[in-house]
Design a protein around this motif. Structure first.
Motif, mmCIF file in Angstrom:
data_model
loop_
_atom_site.group_PDB
_atom_site.id
_atom_site.type_symbol
_atom_site.label_atom_id
_atom_site.label_comp_id
_atom_site.label_asym_id
_atom_site.label_seq_id
_atom_site.Cartn_x
_atom_site.Cartn_y
_atom_site.Cartn_z
ATOM 1 N N LYS A 180 61.277 42.634 -52.919
ATOM 2 C CA LYS A 180 60.425 41.697 -52.197
ATOM 3 C C LYS A 180 59.522 40.931 -53.168
ATOM 4 O O LYS A 180 58.972 41.524 -54.096
ATOM 5 N N THR A 182 56.078 39.277 -54.295
ATOM 6 C CA THR A 182 54.670 39.573 -53.993
ATOM 7 C C THR A 182 53.777 38.351 -54.163
ATOM 8 O O THR A 182 52.644 38.347 -53.692
ATOM 9 N N THR A 183 54.266 37.346 -54.865
ATOM 10 C CA THR A 183 53.551 36.072 -55.009
ATOM 11 C C THR A 183 54.566 34.946 -54.828
ATOM 12 O O THR A 183 55.773 35.146 -55.005
ATOM 13 N N ASP A 186 57.186 34.391 -57.509
ATOM 14 C CA ASP A 186 58.306 35.331 -57.559
ATOM 15 C C ASP A 186 59.556 34.758 -56.892
ATOM 16 O O ASP A 186 60.678 35.218 -57.164
ATOM 17 N N VAL A 261 57.581 38.275 -45.491
ATOM 18 C CA VAL A 261 56.872 38.540 -46.742
ATOM 19 C C VAL A 261 55.931 37.382 -47.044
ATOM 20 O O VAL A 261 56.012 36.313 -46.437
ATOM 21 N N LEU A 262 55.030 37.594 -47.991
ATOM 22 C CA LEU A 262 54.056 36.574 -48.422
ATOM 23 C C LEU A 262 53.208 36.081 -47.255
ATOM 24 O O LEU A 262 52.773 34.920 -47.231
ATOM 25 N N TRP A 265 49.934 34.330 -47.851
ATOM 26 C CA TRP A 265 50.024 33.039 -48.515
ATOM 27 C C TRP A 265 50.405 31.903 -47.550
ATOM 28 O O TRP A 265 50.629 30.774 -47.981
#
Length: 295
Positions: A180, A182-183, A186, A261-262, A265
């Motif tokens: 996965k 994380t930022t 990535d 994910v993210l 953000w």
């Protein structure tokens, strides 16, 4: 020289706008051969060629472009005034043409349509699904639906939906193989499903923000699509990560088919607005339509 009939001018303007006899005929509700004959007769009466025909397209000639530019505002005004006459009817009537994207249609319009159409049986609604930035005035639409941040300043805008968020999603099988991110940075190392933008043809840049820090990422992958619906399908199939509307992904995340994910953000942004020209005289049918979407 015999004066052209108003219906003939409407037919010509429709051909010039659509760039196709087939599309124009469908819009006017007549056959393509009959429409072609109308244009030929109009050209014969005026003594000039109005449209240049090829095997693939139809485009106004210089004379045709000048005529279209001259008559379009007047015909638009006439159509608006004819719509306004419905105020003298007992019930609102007429046709409302709206340009909008697939997500806006599915989430903001379809839920309201059944009750609206039942309440106003003499009103017709035409939805034109278009993912580009359509010029609703030039294309003859009564209104359009866009996100708040993309509205033109000379339009009247009515908010018809809540704030929205994007979501980055992938299948459990994909994350088992690739891990996965994380930022946002990535994502450069991941297989992402790109979205081809309809207006300019470029690929969508994935935009993120956290604590007022913005990160824009040009993702890469083996799959490029031109609708978020197909991007979601690709993600469900384990073909990569997709950036889609969160409300569309939510049922699949809840069922475990996708993993989001993210999340931190992806801030919210202003939702959908119905917009229309400030000079448009709202008919009772259109006013009722706006009221139904706002409720």
């Amino acid at each position: 020289m015999p004066k052209p009939d108003l219906n003939d001018l409407v037919a010509f303007l429709t051909v010039a706008r659509e760039g196709s006899f087939t599309k124009a005929a469908a819009s006017l509700g007549i056959s393509q051969p009959f429409l072609s004959q109308i244009i030929r007769d109009l050209e014969a009466r005026l003594g000039v060629r109005l449209v240049a025909r090829t095997t693939r397209s139809v485009a106004p000639t210089e004379a045709g472009a000048r005529l279209a530019s001259a008559i379009a505002p007047d015909l638009e005004h006439i159509a608006s005034e004819l719509d306004a006459l419905s105020a003298f009817r007992d019930k609102p009537a007429g046709t409302i043409r709206v340009s909008l994207g697939e997500h806006a249609a599915r989430t903001r319009i379809w839920p309201k349509l059944p009750a609206f159409l039942e309440a106003y049986p003499d009103v017709k609604v035409e939805l034109a699904i278009d993912h580009g930035l359509t010029d609703i005035v030039a294309e003859g639409f009564d209104a359009g639906v866009r996100l708040g941040e993309r509205l033109a300043r000379d339009m009247i805008a009515v908010r018809i939906g809540p704030d929205l968020r994007m979501a980055v999603v992938g299948s459990p099988a994909y994350f088992d193989r690739h891990g996965k991110p994380t930022t946002p940075n990535d994502l450069i190392e991941h297989r992402c499903i790109n979205l081809r933008m309809p207006t300019y043809g470029g690929l969508l840049i994935w935009e993120f923000e956290k604590d007022k820090l913005a990160q824009n990422v040009r993702v890469d992958g083996q799959l490029v699509v031109n609708s978020t619906g197909h991007a979601l399908t690709g993600a469900l199939g384990g073909l990569g990560l997709a950036l889609v509307m969160e409300d569309v992904a939510r049922p699949h995340v809840a069922s475990g088919e996708l993993i989001q994910v993210l999340d931190e953000w992806c801030p919210s942004f202003e939702g959908y607005h119905l917009y229309y020209p400030s000079r448009r005289q709202a008919s009772p049918a259109f006013a009722a339509f706006v009221s139904a979407l706002r409720s």
